[in-house]
Design a protein around this motif. Structure first.
Motif, mmCIF file in Angstrom:
data_model
loop_
_atom_site.group_PDB
_atom_site.id
_atom_site.type_symbol
_atom_site.label_atom_id
_atom_site.label_comp_id
_atom_site.label_asym_id
_atom_site.label_seq_id
_atom_site.Cartn_x
_atom_site.Cartn_y
_atom_site.Cartn_z
ATOM 1 N N THR A 139 0.832 -1.212 0.000
ATOM 2 C CA THR A 139 0.000 0.000 0.000
ATOM 3 C C THR A 139 0.864 1.257 0.000
ATOM 4 N N VAL A 140 1.912 1.247 0.778
ATOM 5 C CA VAL A 140 2.814 2.399 0.849
ATOM 6 C C VAL A 140 3.577 2.540 -0.470
ATOM 7 N N LEU A 141 4.066 1.446 -1.014
ATOM 8 C CA LEU A 141 4.789 1.498 -2.290
ATOM 9 C C LEU A 141 3.901 2.033 -3.403
ATOM 10 N N ILE A 142 2.652 1.603 -3.431
ATOM 11 C CA ILE A 142 1.722 2.086 -4.447
ATOM 12 C C ILE A 142 1.496 3.584 -4.290
ATOM 13 N N ALA A 143 1.319 4.050 -3.070
ATOM 14 C CA ALA A 143 1.118 5.487 -2.827
ATOM 15 C C ALA A 143 2.330 6.295 -3.282
ATOM 16 N N ILE A 144 3.511 5.782 -3.016
ATOM 17 C CA ILE A 144 4.734 6.494 -3.421
ATOM 18 C C ILE A 144 4.868 6.515 -4.932
ATOM 19 N N ALA A 145 4.622 5.381 -5.575
ATOM 20 C CA ALA A 145 4.700 5.317 -7.039
ATOM 21 C C ALA A 145 3.694 6.273 -7.675
ATOM 22 N N GLU A 146 2.491 6.324 -7.136
ATOM 23 C CA GLU A 146 1.480 7.249 -7.648
ATOM 24 C C GLU A 146 1.908 8.701 -7.447
ATOM 25 N N TYR A 147 2.512 8.974 -6.316
ATOM 26 C CA TYR A 147 2.977 10.334 -6.020
ATOM 27 C C TYR A 147 3.999 10.800 -7.050
ATOM 28 N N TYR A 148 4.900 9.899 -7.434
ATOM 29 C CA TYR A 148 5.930 10.230 -8.425
ATOM 30 C C TYR A 148 5.451 10.020 -9.856
ATOM 31 N N ASP A 149 4.236 9.494 -10.029
ATOM 32 C CA ASP A 149 3.672 9.194 -11.352
ATOM 33 C C ASP A 149 4.593 8.255 -12.133
ATOM 34 N N ILE A 150 5.009 7.188 -11.463
ATOM 35 C CA ILE A 150 5.832 6.160 -12.090
ATOM 36 C C ILE A 150 5.200 4.799 -11.808
ATOM 37 N N SER A 151 5.637 3.806 -12.560
ATOM 38 C CA SER A 151 5.097 2.470 -12.313
ATOM 39 C C SER A 151 5.708 1.892 -11.041
ATOM 40 N N LEU A 152 4.955 1.040 -10.411
ATOM 41 C CA LEU A 152 5.442 0.364 -9.217
ATOM 42 C C LEU A 152 6.653 -0.503 -9.561
ATOM 43 N N ASP A 153 6.615 -1.169 -10.696
ATOM 44 C CA ASP A 153 7.745 -1.993 -11.118
ATOM 45 C C ASP A 153 9.019 -1.158 -11.285
ATOM 46 N N TYR A 154 8.872 0.040 -11.807
ATOM 47 C CA TYR A 154 10.037 0.918 -11.957
ATOM 48 C C TYR A 154 10.575 1.335 -10.591
ATOM 49 N N LEU A 155 9.682 1.657 -9.675
ATOM 50 C CA LEU A 155 10.097 2.068 -8.336
ATOM 51 C C LEU A 155 10.924 0.986 -7.650
ATOM 52 N N VAL A 156 10.512 -0.259 -7.807
ATOM 53 C CA VAL A 156 11.207 -1.348 -7.108
ATOM 54 C C VAL A 156 12.292 -2.007 -7.954
ATOM 55 N N GLY A 157 12.566 -1.459 -9.142
ATOM 56 C CA GLY A 157 13.681 -1.943 -9.942
ATOM 57 C C GLY A 157 13.399 -3.159 -10.798
ATOM 58 N N ARG A 158 12.135 -3.421 -11.087
ATOM 59 C CA ARG A 158 11.789 -4.586 -11.905
ATOM 60 C C ARG A 158 11.760 -4.279 -13.390
ATOM 61 N N THR A 159 11.767 -3.006 -13.764
ATOM 62 C CA THR A 159 11.729 -2.621 -15.169
ATOM 63 C C THR A 159 12.394 -1.273 -15.339
ATOM 64 N N GLU A 160 12.773 -0.998 -16.574
ATOM 65 C CA GLU A 160 13.329 0.318 -16.906
ATOM 66 C C GLU A 160 12.248 1.243 -17.449
ATOM 67 N N GLN A 161 11.040 0.718 -17.622
ATOM 68 C CA GLN A 161 9.919 1.496 -18.134
ATOM 69 C C GLN A 161 9.323 2.313 -16.994
ATOM 70 N N THR A 162 9.350 3.623 -17.128
ATOM 71 C CA THR A 162 8.925 4.491 -16.036
ATOM 72 C C THR A 162 7.430 4.602 -15.868
ATOM 73 N N ARG A 163 6.671 4.442 -16.938
ATOM 74 C CA ARG A 163 5.230 4.623 -16.888
ATOM 75 C C ARG A 163 4.508 3.299 -17.071
ATOM 76 N N VAL A 164 3.305 3.277 -16.567
ATOM 77 C CA VAL A 164 2.433 2.114 -16.735
ATOM 78 C C VAL A 164 1.785 2.197 -18.106
ATOM 79 N N ASN A 165 1.768 1.091 -18.825
ATOM 80 C CA ASN A 165 1.047 1.071 -20.109
ATOM 81 C C ASN A 165 -0.442 1.078 -19.845
ATOM 82 N N ARG A 166 -1.122 2.027 -20.426
ATOM 83 C CA ARG A 166 -2.580 2.123 -20.222
ATOM 84 C C ARG A 166 -3.268 2.126 -21.544
#
Length: 72
Positions: free
Chosen positions: A45-72
């Motif tokens: 929940t905290v990670l999701i809030a932080i990722a949303e705050y920075y407008d980046i994907s959760l995977d990018y925040l935790v180092g799982r991808t180099e893609q900064t944005r979520v594909n929508r």
């Protein structure tokens, strides 16, 4: 340790204080500091809030991808 470094890097890149990020994530500033110091791992929940705050994907925040944005 990647997550701790990423949290610190993003906060500094966005020119924010620990208090500002903690408030948005709805955690105490000392709790947020423990995330940046690598003492504790944030909940999903905290990670999701932080990722949303920075407008980046959760995977990018935790180092799982180099893609900064979520594909929508």
């Amino acid at each position: 340790m990647y997550l701790a470094n990423a949290l610190k890097r993003f906060r500094k890149d966005f020119n924010l204080t620990q208090k500002e990020v903690a408030a948005h994530a709805n955690v105490d500033v000392r709790t947020y500091q423990s995330y940046e110091y690598g003492k504790f791992i944030p909940t999903a929940t905290v990670l999701i809030a932080i990722a949303e705050y920075y407008d980046i994907s959760l995977d990018y925040l935790v180092g799982r991808t180099e893609q900064t944005r979520v594909n929508r």
